[in-house]
Scaffold this active site. Sequence first.
Site, short mmCIF file in Angstrom:
data_model
loop_
_atom_site.label_atom_id
_atom_site.label_comp_id
_atom_site.label_asym_id
_atom_site.label_seq_id
_atom_site.Cartn_x
_atom_site.Cartn_y
_atom_site.Cartn_z
N CYS A 1 0.45 -17.11 5.38
CA CYS A 1 -0.79 -16.55 5.95
C CYS A 1 -1.72 -16.05 4.84
CB CYS A 1 -0.43 -15.43 6.92
SG CYS A 1 -1.88 -14.69 7.67
N CYS B 1 -3.64 -12.88 5.65
CA CYS B 1 -2.81 -11.65 5.67
C CYS B 1 -2.49 -11.19 4.25
CB CYS B 1 -1.48 -11.88 6.37
SG CYS B 1 -1.55 -12.76 7.91
N ASP B 2 -2.16 -12.13 3.36
CA ASP B 2 -1.59 -11.77 2.05
C ASP B 2 -2.49 -12.07 0.85
OD1 ASP B 2 0.73 -11.00 3.39
OD2 ASP B 2 1.55 -13.02 3.33
#
Length: 298
Positions: free
Chosen positions: A129, A132-133
């Site tokens: 992701c 997300c990261d």
Amino acid sequence: MFDIIIIGSGPAGMTAAIYARRASLDALVLEKDAMGSGQIAVTEQVDNYPGLPRIGGYELGEKFREHAEELGASFSENEVAALTKTDGIFTVFMKDGTSVTGKSVIYAAGTSYRRLEIPGSQLLGVSYCATCDGAFYQNKTVAVVGGGDTALEDALYLSRMAKQVYLVHRRDAFRANASLQKQVAQTGNIVPVLCAVPTEIVGEKHVEALKLLHNDKPEDLQLDGVFVAIGSVPNTELLRGIAALDASGYVVAGEDGVTSVSGLFAAGDVRTKLLRQVVTAVADGANCVASAEKYLLH
Ligand code: NAP
């Protein structure tokens, strides 16, 4: 007993809830994560949903959810363990031991990331992701593995924070749409690495390098993170042996969502279809409720 149990709270499930409530049907949405809205929640930007150009994925998911809630849909955070149909009644068994019954079921459980099964893929620094990261990789070097729309979108996203992004693809051409390919070609810090098959991710605890067979020759890329974007697999284990699935595990169903089990309808990315996008998922949600209404009348 509910008229319709909707399994999944992504765009297809939310639209089914909206249409069910507008038809005055008693609908329960079962979702794995409370306040979830499916994979759209981790999509940075949606550029092709009519009327809402460049809307954030999370924001669009929230809008779908607010709409369903406003119309009185019920939600329950519960992971489904099994599904049966006896004497025309569906029972959905949850992992927490509880169960609910319904006259019909709309299955909209979506897909999960396909895992990169090579040594080292459990190391810290391997992510599925980018939104997300990505923030952990300011001024660092990363690789994105894959050649579809998701991989190119992820590479573009990461190029804004990382120093360099290797875009590693096993074939000699990307399968992503032309517009994404053009944007990638115009982005200086994205380096395409074509005809390259990842063989191992190397590191002590955290990723340090990605080993490749590049044009059939071994090569190492020194880097800090690996983002995997190699497609998805349908979340249909639950239906194995119950409904007809195709060779890749997708539920065999047409535009009306009708499956091989009467009263069970499939909507969104889980069904066999040409184009898996938000716009086709929401259309499926609406069509499945129309099919369920017809079924419930008989
Ligand atoms: P995808 O189109 O299935 O692409 C997966 C990519 O990963 C392919 O390039 C594939 O290579 C590669 N791959 C698969 N298994 C691999 C492995 N084991 N090792 C290395 N590479 C591997 O998946 P996606 O990009 O996630 O897209 C899924 C669907 O969502 C598509 O229909 C796409 O159009 C849609 N989508 C649309 C948008 C948008 O419209 N903006 C954004 C994201 C996704 P090959 O090319 O060799 O098969």
